[in-house]
Design an enzyme around this catalytic site. Structure first.
Site, PDB file in Angstrom:
ATOM      1  N   ARG A 165      21.598  -3.398  45.866  1.00  0.00           N
ATOM      2  CA  ARG A 165      21.105  -2.099  45.407  1.00  0.00           C
ATOM      3  C   ARG A 165      19.671  -1.922  45.906  1.00  0.00           C
ATOM      4  NH1 ARG A 165      18.262   0.311  41.131  1.00  0.00           N
ATOM      5  NH2 ARG A 165      19.147   2.307  40.450  1.00  0.00           N
TER       6      ARG A 165
ATOM      7  N   SER B  46      30.061   3.752  37.546  1.00  0.00           N
ATOM      8  CA  SER B  46      29.251   3.786  36.330  1.00  0.00           C
ATOM      9  C   SER B  46      29.736   4.909  35.426  1.00  0.00           C
ATOM     10  CB  SER B  46      27.777   4.028  36.674  1.00  0.00           C
ATOM     11  OG  SER B  46      27.244   2.946  37.397  1.00  0.00           O
TER      12      SER B  46
ATOM     13  N   LYS C 239      16.010   0.712  36.156  1.00  0.00           N
ATOM     14  CA  LYS C 239      16.524   1.949  36.751  1.00  0.00           C
ATOM     15  C   LYS C 239      15.720   3.130  36.235  1.00  0.00           C
ATOM     16  CE  LYS C 239      21.296   0.588  37.624  1.00  0.00           C
ATOM     17  NZ  LYS C 239      22.714   0.985  37.491  1.00  0.00           N
TER      18      LYS C 239
END
Length: 227
Positions: free
Chosen positions: A49, A121, A150
């Protein structure tokens, strides 16, 4: 590719036990060193990520992804790409994880084929039902606890959403994410998740391998208790 080439749900459940997610912006050490230590500690799945301030792009991102994927392959751990479908295709990665604002799982499946892992998600029962209908292999449910990893994190759900999904008959593999530490991981497994997703709890740990081992032990004990 035929549906019978899809990875089984039981195999996905095993892979989700300790799901490490990171990119260059999350690591104190070099990402390759962090991942090497995490793999030595027993992580079961890895997601690349590369997002946030200072994240690599272009050739730099591709080369880092390639290096990290080679490490995963050497340890027999699948390599998942976050969001970037073209990168996943270019690398021939083992799968992709997408959010609610990204390409739907059904369209991704047509591009990647049946043998790749697709995670989505979700933050509500409706999103979980839609992702399951679209052909996702697993759902990432969260944030369970408050997280700083995040910037665009949704409101915290605790373990309630995981419990609700199971009560509503959602039996697809689930992994909890968001603010998970050794001290708060067990309730996630007790609630019905198959594993936990971790960013900073491993990437920022003083002893990365030891941290990963601790999570493996906690998850396996939780699964045994749940029966």
């Amino acid at each position: 590719m035929a549906d019978n080439n899809r990875i089984s749900s039981s195999a996905i459940r095993n892979l989700l036990k300790v799901y490490f997610i990171t990119g260059s912006v999350n690591c104190r050490l070099s990402p390759t060193e962090v991942l090497s230590e995490a793999l030595a500690g027993g992580i079961t799945l890895f997601q690349f990520r590369e997002k946030g301030k200072g994240a690599l792009t272009g050739r730099g991102k591709f080369e880092l992804a390639q290096n990290l994927m080679q490490l995963c392959r050497a340890h027999g751990v699948p390599f998942i790409v976050n969001d970037d479908l073209e990168l996943a295709i270019a690398l021939d990665a083992d799968g992709i994880h997408v959010g609610q604002d990204d390409t739907p799982a059904g369209m991704i499946r047509r591009r990647l084929g049946a043998g790749k892992i697709i995670g989505v998600s979700v933050h509500t029962l409706q999103e979980a039902q839609q992702a399951t209908q679209d052909g996702a292999d697993y759902l990432g449910v969260g944030p369970v606890y408050p997280t700083s990893s995040k910037e665009d994190a949704q409101p915290v759900n605790g373990t309630r959403l995981i419990e609700d999904l199971r009560l509503q008959g959602i039996d697809i593999p689930l992994v909890g994410i968001g603010g998970i530490t050794l001290s708060n991981a067990a309730p996630i497994i007790a609630a019905g998740a198959d594993g936990i997703s971790l960013i900073s709890a491993i990437a920022q740990a003083d002893q990365i391998s030891e941290a990963a081992r601790g999570f493996v032990k906690t998850v396996e004990e939780g699964l045994r208790l749940r029966g």
